[in-house]
Write an enzyme that holds these catalytic residues in place. Structure first.
Site, short mmCIF file in Angstrom:
data_model
loop_
_atom_site.label_atom_id
_atom_site.label_comp_id
_atom_site.label_asym_id
_atom_site.label_seq_id
_atom_site.Cartn_x
_atom_site.Cartn_y
_atom_site.Cartn_z
CB CYS A 1 24.82 -15.17 -3.53
SG CYS A 1 26.38 -16.16 -3.15
CD GLU B 1 24.94 -8.24 -0.92
OE1 GLU B 1 24.06 -7.43 -1.67
OE2 GLU B 1 25.95 -8.71 -1.56
CG HIS C 1 28.78 -11.05 -3.05
ND1 HIS C 1 26.67 -11.12 -2.96
CD2 HIS C 1 27.94 -12.87 -3.30
CE1 HIS C 1 26.25 -11.69 -4.03
NE2 HIS C 1 26.98 -12.60 -3.63
N1 PCA Z 1 28.31 -16.33 -5.90
C1 PCA Z 1 27.36 -16.24 -6.27
C2 PCA Z 1 26.63 -18.02 -5.58
C3 PCA Z 1 27.73 -18.64 -4.86
C4 PCA Z 1 28.81 -17.48 -4.77
O1 PCA Z 1 29.66 -17.15 -4.13
C5 PCA Z 1 26.47 -15.71 -6.26
O2 PCA Z 1 26.35 -14.52 -6.04
O3 PCA Z 1 25.01 -15.46 -6.14
#
Ligand code: PCA
Length: 192
Positions: A142, A79, A164
């Site tokens: 996240c 990200e 992610h």
């Molecule tokens: N993904 C979520 C929160 C926890 C996770 O593993 C997100 O993308 O915000």
């Protein structure tokens, strides 16, 4: 040795497993010149980031890297940016569902991640695993973790990043086998 605090989330919403923690807990304890400290964090606004900051006081990491699930993504995605908004489509694991709220009332609109996101995406791709830089970590927990850490460590030497990862095959499509997600994280850590 340098020190890496690496976190994965617990299951949330309709997911009964979270590939982020499954992959993090399977990582070796030493990767290149990094010693890893692995931490499982709850999918909960505020609480997740606070746990990381408590752990940081004890472990004094050079880098904090958080991993999360992005359902629907077909690639591993470092990200680039975190935004100052909580806007949840579902409740978090504490039952909270903030809508359109600031994370830090007087904080800037956004922060850039402080890890080399392009190099990480290229290194993962070079292993034959799909990867691309993402320009949105969403507005759920996240993003909350990434923004909060970037805010509190902005004037320090601690590097902050977030990656992610897709579903595991048993969760639905698109997905990535656990082994590939683990290998992608190892390649990412070698870029830090
Ligand atoms: N993904 C979520 C929160 C926890 C996770 O593993 C997100 O993308 O915000």
């Amino acid at each position: 040795m340098k020190r890496l605090l690496i976190t994965g989330f617990d299951p949330f919403g309709s997911n009964d497993i979270n590939p982020s923690w499954e992959a993090v807990k399977a990582l070796p304890d030493l990767i290149d010149d990094y010693i890893l400290h692995k931490l499982s964090i709850p999918t909960a606004f505020d609480r997740a980031a606070r746990l990381i900051m408590e752990c940081t006081e004890e472990f004094s990491p050079d880098t904090i890297l958080s991993i999360g699930l992005a359902a629907g993504r077909n690639a591993v995605t470092p990200e680039r940016i975190a935004v100052n908004i909580r806007d949840a489509a579902i409740p978090d694991n504490d039952g909270n569902q903030p809508v359109g709220e600031r994370i830090i009332a007087d904080g800037p609109a956004a922060y850039f991640s402080t890890i080399p996101v392009e190099a990480i995406a290229e290194a993962i791709l070079a292993m034959g695993i799909p990867a691309t830089v993402s320009n949105s970590a969403g507005t759920f927990v996240c993003n909350d973790v990434l923004y909060t850490l970037l805010h509190y460590y902005a004037k320090t030497r601690t590097r902050i990043g977030f990656i992610h990862v897709p579903y595991l095959p048993e969760q639905g499509e698109p997905s990535l086998p656990l082994r590939s997600t683990i290998d992608a994280l190892i390649a990412a850590i070698k870029c830090l």
